[in-house]
Design a protein around this motif. Structure first.
Motif, PDB file in Angstrom:
ATOM      1  N   GLY A 213      30.641  83.512 121.256  1.00  0.00           N
ATOM      2  CA  GLY A 213      31.526  82.620 121.843  1.00  0.00           C
ATOM      3  C   GLY A 213      30.869  81.577 122.548  1.00  0.00           C
ATOM      4  N   GLY A 214      30.971  80.131 122.195  1.00  0.00           N
ATOM      5  CA  GLY A 214      30.316  79.197 123.098  1.00  0.00           C
ATOM      6  C   GLY A 214      28.637  79.174 122.992  1.00  0.00           C
ATOM      7  N   SER A 215      28.029  79.928 122.109  1.00  0.00           N
ATOM      8  CA  SER A 215      26.590  80.265 122.345  1.00  0.00           C
ATOM      9  C   SER A 215      26.042  80.025 120.900  1.00  0.00           C
ATOM     10  CB  SER A 215      26.371  81.336 122.935  1.00  0.00           C
ATOM     11  OG  SER A 215      26.877  81.396 124.257  1.00  0.00           O
ATOM     12  N   ALA A 216      26.480  79.427 119.793  1.00  0.00           N
ATOM     13  CA  ALA A 216      26.102  79.241 118.436  1.00  0.00           C
ATOM     14  C   ALA A 216      25.390  77.849 118.663  1.00  0.00           C
ATOM     15  CB  ALA A 216      27.113  79.269 117.426  1.00  0.00           C
ATOM     16  N   LEU A 217      24.226  77.576 119.264  1.00  0.00           N
ATOM     17  CA  LEU A 217      23.675  76.648 119.650  1.00  0.00           C
ATOM     18  C   LEU A 217      22.231  76.369 119.045  1.00  0.00           C
ATOM     19  CD1 LEU A 217      24.774  76.783 123.477  1.00  0.00           C
ATOM     20  CD2 LEU A 217      25.718  75.434 121.664  1.00  0.00           C
ATOM     21  N   LEU A 218      22.049  76.926 117.980  1.00  0.00           N
ATOM     22  CA  LEU A 218      20.679  76.876 117.281  1.00  0.00           C
ATOM     23  C   LEU A 218      19.340  77.367 118.209  1.00  0.00           C
ATOM     24  CD1 LEU A 218      21.113  73.522 115.390  1.00  0.00           C
ATOM     25  CD2 LEU A 218      21.526  75.800 114.596  1.00  0.00           C
ATOM     26  N   ASP A 219      20.015  78.281 119.063  1.00  0.00           N
ATOM     27  CA  ASP A 219      18.763  78.653 120.053  1.00  0.00           C
ATOM     28  C   ASP A 219      17.892  79.641 119.091  1.00  0.00           C
ATOM     29  OD1 ASP A 219      19.806  78.162 122.538  1.00  0.00           O
ATOM     30  OD2 ASP A 219      21.298  79.578 122.445  1.00  0.00           O
ATOM     31  N   PRO A 220      16.535  79.481 119.562  1.00  0.00           N
ATOM     32  CA  PRO A 220      15.027  79.974 118.932  1.00  0.00           C
ATOM     33  C   PRO A 220      15.359  81.380 118.897  1.00  0.00           C
ATOM     34  CG  PRO A 220      14.374  77.947 120.084  1.00  0.00           C
ATOM     35  CD  PRO A 220      16.062  78.082 120.343  1.00  0.00           C
ATOM     36  N   PHE A 221      15.834  81.858 120.065  1.00  0.00           N
ATOM     37  CA  PHE A 221      15.740  83.487 120.265  1.00  0.00           C
ATOM     38  C   PHE A 221      16.765  83.935 119.517  1.00  0.00           C
ATOM     39  CE2 PHE A 221      18.047  81.474 123.995  1.00  0.00           C
ATOM     40  CZ  PHE A 221      19.327  81.784 123.691  1.00  0.00           C
ATOM     41  N   THR A 222      17.958  83.431 119.275  1.00  0.00           N
ATOM     42  CA  THR A 222      18.937  83.893 118.340  1.00  0.00           C
ATOM     43  C   THR A 222      18.352  83.794 116.832  1.00  0.00           C
ATOM     44  OG1 THR A 222      21.040  82.835 119.590  1.00  0.00           O
ATOM     45  CG2 THR A 222      21.082  83.588 117.245  1.00  0.00           C
ATOM     46  N   ALA A 223      17.662  82.790 116.556  1.00  0.00           N
ATOM     47  CA  ALA A 223      17.073  82.747 115.132  1.00  0.00           C
ATOM     48  C   ALA A 223      16.106  83.853 114.910  1.00  0.00           C
ATOM     49  CB  ALA A 223      16.214  81.626 115.030  1.00  0.00           C
ATOM     50  N   ARG A 224      15.337  84.160 116.132  1.00  0.00           N
ATOM     51  CA  ARG A 224      14.490  85.383 115.913  1.00  0.00           C
ATOM     52  C   ARG A 224      15.049  86.884 115.812  1.00  0.00           C
ATOM     53  NH1 ARG A 224      11.403  81.756 119.084  1.00  0.00           N
ATOM     54  NH2 ARG A 224      12.286  82.502 121.366  1.00  0.00           N
ATOM     55  N   ALA A 225      16.113  86.819 116.518  1.00  0.00           N
ATOM     56  CA  ALA A 225      16.945  87.897 116.669  1.00  0.00           C
ATOM     57  C   ALA A 225      17.674  88.264 115.042  1.00  0.00           C
ATOM     58  CB  ALA A 225      18.192  87.967 117.375  1.00  0.00           C
ATOM     59  N   LEU A 226      17.922  87.208 114.431  1.00  0.00           N
ATOM     60  CA  LEU A 226      18.560  87.160 112.857  1.00  0.00           C
ATOM     61  C   LEU A 226      17.380  87.546 111.866  1.00  0.00           C
ATOM     62  CD1 LEU A 226      20.789  83.887 113.126  1.00  0.00           C
ATOM     63  CD2 LEU A 226      21.609  86.411 112.500  1.00  0.00           C
ATOM     64  N   ARG A 227      16.286  87.069 112.300  1.00  0.00           N
ATOM     65  CA  ARG A 227      15.052  87.297 111.516  1.00  0.00           C
ATOM     66  C   ARG A 227      14.832  88.715 111.479  1.00  0.00           C
ATOM     67  NH1 ARG A 227       9.804  85.442 114.608  1.00  0.00           N
ATOM     68  NH2 ARG A 227      10.403  87.211 115.668  1.00  0.00           N
ATOM     69  N   ASP A 228      14.702  89.664 112.676  1.00  0.00           N
ATOM     70  CA  ASP A 228      14.163  90.626 112.859  1.00  0.00           C
ATOM     71  C   ASP A 228      15.292  91.995 112.559  1.00  0.00           C
ATOM     72  OD1 ASP A 228      12.018  89.666 113.624  1.00  0.00           O
ATOM     73  OD2 ASP A 228      12.386  89.862 115.800  1.00  0.00           O
ATOM     74  N   ILE A 229      16.722  91.291 112.373  1.00  0.00           N
ATOM     75  CA  ILE A 229      17.594  92.544 111.897  1.00  0.00           C
ATOM     76  C   ILE A 229      17.743  92.777 110.331  1.00  0.00           C
ATOM     77  CG2 ILE A 229      20.087  92.956 111.892  1.00  0.00           C
ATOM     78  CD1 ILE A 229      20.416  91.200 114.403  1.00  0.00           C
ATOM     79  N   PRO A 230      17.416  94.030 109.990  1.00  0.00           N
ATOM     80  CA  PRO A 230      17.536  94.218 108.455  1.00  0.00           C
ATOM     81  C   PRO A 230      18.880  93.839 107.860  1.00  0.00           C
ATOM     82  CG  PRO A 230      16.637  96.044 109.401  1.00  0.00           C
ATOM     83  CD  PRO A 230      17.143  95.201 110.651  1.00  0.00           C
ATOM     84  N   ALA A 231      19.041  93.009 106.802  1.00  0.00           N
ATOM     85  CA  ALA A 231      20.061  92.746 106.298  1.00  0.00           C
ATOM     86  C   ALA A 231      19.984  92.341 104.684  1.00  0.00           C
ATOM     87  CB  ALA A 231      20.857  91.519 106.772  1.00  0.00           C
ATOM     88  N   ASP A 232      21.212  92.594 104.013  1.00  0.00           N
ATOM     89  CA  ASP A 232      21.054  92.129 102.588  1.00  0.00           C
ATOM     90  C   ASP A 232      21.705  90.707 102.213  1.00  0.00           C
ATOM     91  OD1 ASP A 232      20.204  94.940 101.592  1.00  0.00           O
ATOM     92  OD2 ASP A 232      21.995  95.648 102.539  1.00  0.00           O
ATOM     93  N   LEU A 233      22.487  90.476 102.907  1.00  0.00           N
ATOM     94  CA  LEU A 233      23.218  89.237 103.105  1.00  0.00           C
ATOM     95  C   LEU A 233      23.380  88.512 104.515  1.00  0.00           C
ATOM     96  CD1 LEU A 233      26.332  90.641 101.230  1.00  0.00           C
ATOM     97  CD2 LEU A 233      24.465  89.504 100.142  1.00  0.00           C
ATOM     98  N   ILE A 234      23.215  87.228 104.427  1.00  0.00           N
ATOM     99  CA  ILE A 234      23.134  86.385 105.765  1.00  0.00           C
ATOM    100  C   ILE A 234      24.073  85.087 105.646  1.00  0.00           C
ATOM    101  CG2 ILE A 234      21.858  85.538 107.648  1.00  0.00           C
ATOM    102  CD1 ILE A 234      19.448  87.004 106.647  1.00  0.00           C
ATOM    103  N   SER A 235      24.945  85.101 106.782  1.00  0.00           N
ATOM    104  CA  SER A 235      25.527  83.938 106.836  1.00  0.00           C
ATOM    105  C   SER A 235      25.707  83.273 108.132  1.00  0.00           C
ATOM    106  CB  SER A 235      27.333  83.811 106.410  1.00  0.00           C
ATOM    107  OG  SER A 235      27.713  84.988 107.164  1.00  0.00           O
ATOM    108  N   LEU A 236      25.466  81.878 108.287  1.00  0.00           N
ATOM    109  CA  LEU A 236      25.126  81.074 109.512  1.00  0.00           C
ATOM    110  C   LEU A 236      26.398  80.187 109.689  1.00  0.00           C
ATOM    111  CD1 LEU A 236      21.399  80.465 109.446  1.00  0.00           C
ATOM    112  CD2 LEU A 236      22.575  82.316 110.343  1.00  0.00           C
TER     113      LEU A 236
END
Length: 398
Positions: A213-236
């Motif tokens: 909430g209020g924090s989907a701001l293209l932050d690099p640390f969020t991108a790195r978290a998404l990068r490192d979480i195992p997943a079969d499907l990703i949506s942004l």
């Protein structure tokens, strides 16, 4: 219920019993699920982000048991905004073998009093909440307790009248989703009524919800978290918070989106990746942010929002939802030449003008429960059933 011959069994709450959490923090009283890793939070001292990621949207206890009675002790954090009407209490949803089987409302807990005008916050300790679920069917079954999507929840104890084992893996695909408060679940009535939870149930996937909430701001640390979480499907689902915060101009927005996608692709080079633009939101379609509270509405006991920017400022690069959609569509089309597993969905296909006419946004910004369920059903139809996530191989997120 337990008897002297069959007393309560207390099971430690560990990572093996939790799904949808990224990290588990050990506290003096119990454990606190997080949806961003500690290393990400260390890079941003923002109270809004810390609050949003600690609210366990999509996080659930998942176990197999023959128990007919379950108790869960928690310490919820109740948010109180000075001058605003009370927020609804959090809700726990109980599922048995994937079907709704009970609900409990949180009570007690700590209180966080926020004064938006003064920029202050004060915390007061409160009593433990015990959520009880009784009358469950006998025999072995899979039980899930979905935690409140909008209320920070510290987990203290899990008690049952029969032993508990972690729920077995079902070989389902893992769907990792990132978005704004709407993706987190505002203003759905319960955690399984949020649109991602509804879509995941219909799509038969395991949800990891990084709606912040209020924090989907293209932050690099969020991108790195998404990068490192195992997943079969990703949506942004990108864009609305950038308009809300008036954070970027068009010049910076495009490169920031490219950089965000580049980072996610470092960890998921071939995973189906869907970029979703904002839902229809009339106050910001052609009017930039920042978004502000409608003080006249608050004075009457309602919460509502306003767009405070000037539409003429789009000529100077200020973002509106129209501009965001145009740029996201352009970027995805450009990148697809080298990334055929990248896809785009216009958010107005999930909630558009006809939907707004029937199910308007109560506070002008967030959908209600009926709209959340519709959005989830549309996503399942457009993305899981016949769209970019249909037929994707499982296994990478297992």
């Amino acid at each position: 219920m337990p008897t002297e011959e069959q007393p309560w069994t207390t099971t430690p709450i560990t990572e093996e019993l939790l799904r949808g959490a990224v990290e588990l923090e050990r506290t003096e009283r119990g454990v606190l699920p997080h949806r961003l890793p500690a290393r990400a939070l260390a890079q941003c001292a923002d109270a809004q982000l810390a609050l949003a990621e600690s609210q366990p949207a999509g996080v659930r206890l998942a176990f197999r048991t023959a128990a007919t009675a379950v108790e869960l002790d928690t310490v919820p954090v109740k948010r109180v905004y000075a001058g605003a009407p009370p927020r609804p209490d959090g809700v726990y949803d109980l599922l048995v073998d994937g079907r709704p089987a009970g609900q409990a409302t949180s009570y007690g807990g700590d209180t966080l009093t926020i004064d938006l005008g003064a920029g202050t916050a004060e915390s007061t300790a409160g009593p433990v909440c015990t959520s009880r679920f009784t009358g469950l069917p006998g025999g072995d079954k899979d039980v899930e307790i979905w935690l409140p999507h909008n209320e920070t929840t510290e987990l203290l104890a899990l008690r049952t009248d029969a032993p508990v084992l972690p729920a077995p893996e079902r070989g389902r695909k893992v769907w990792l989703h990132h978005g704004s408060s709407i993706s987190q679940g505002s203003d759905a009535a319960s955690p399984t009524a949020t649109w991602p939870a509804r879509a995941a149930a219909l799509g038969g996937v395991e949800l990891i919800n990084l709606g912040l909430g209020g924090s989907a701001l293209l932050d690099p640390f969020t991108a790195r978290a998404l990068r490192d979480i195992p997943a079969d499907l990703i949506s942004l689902k990108l864009g609305i918070n950038l308009v809300n915060a008036d954070l970027l101009r068009l010049r910076a927005f495009g490169p920031a989106v490219h950089g965000f996608l580049d980072t996610v692709r470092e960890g998921h080079p071939e995973t189906p990746l869907l970029v979703v633009s904002p839902l229809l939101c009339p106050i910001h379609e052609d009017t930039p942010g920042p978004t502000g509270f409608d003080l006249d509405a608050i004075a009457t006991g309602e919460v509502a929002f306003l767009a405070t920017g000037d539409p003429a400022e789009r000529a100077y690069g200020k973002l509106t939802l129209t501009a965001v959609r145009e740029e996201l569509a352009r970027i995805v089309a450009q990148r697809r030449a080298d990334d055929p597993n990248l896809h785009y969905l216009d958010g107005r296909e999930l909630y558009g003008e006809a939907d707004h006419a029937e199910l308007p946004l109560p506070d002008r910004l967030h959908p209600d429960t009926a709209a959340h369920l519709r959005i989830g059903e549309r996503f399942a139809e457009l993305v899981f059933a016949a769209g970019p996530f249909a037929g994707a191989p499982a296994g990478r997120g297992a």
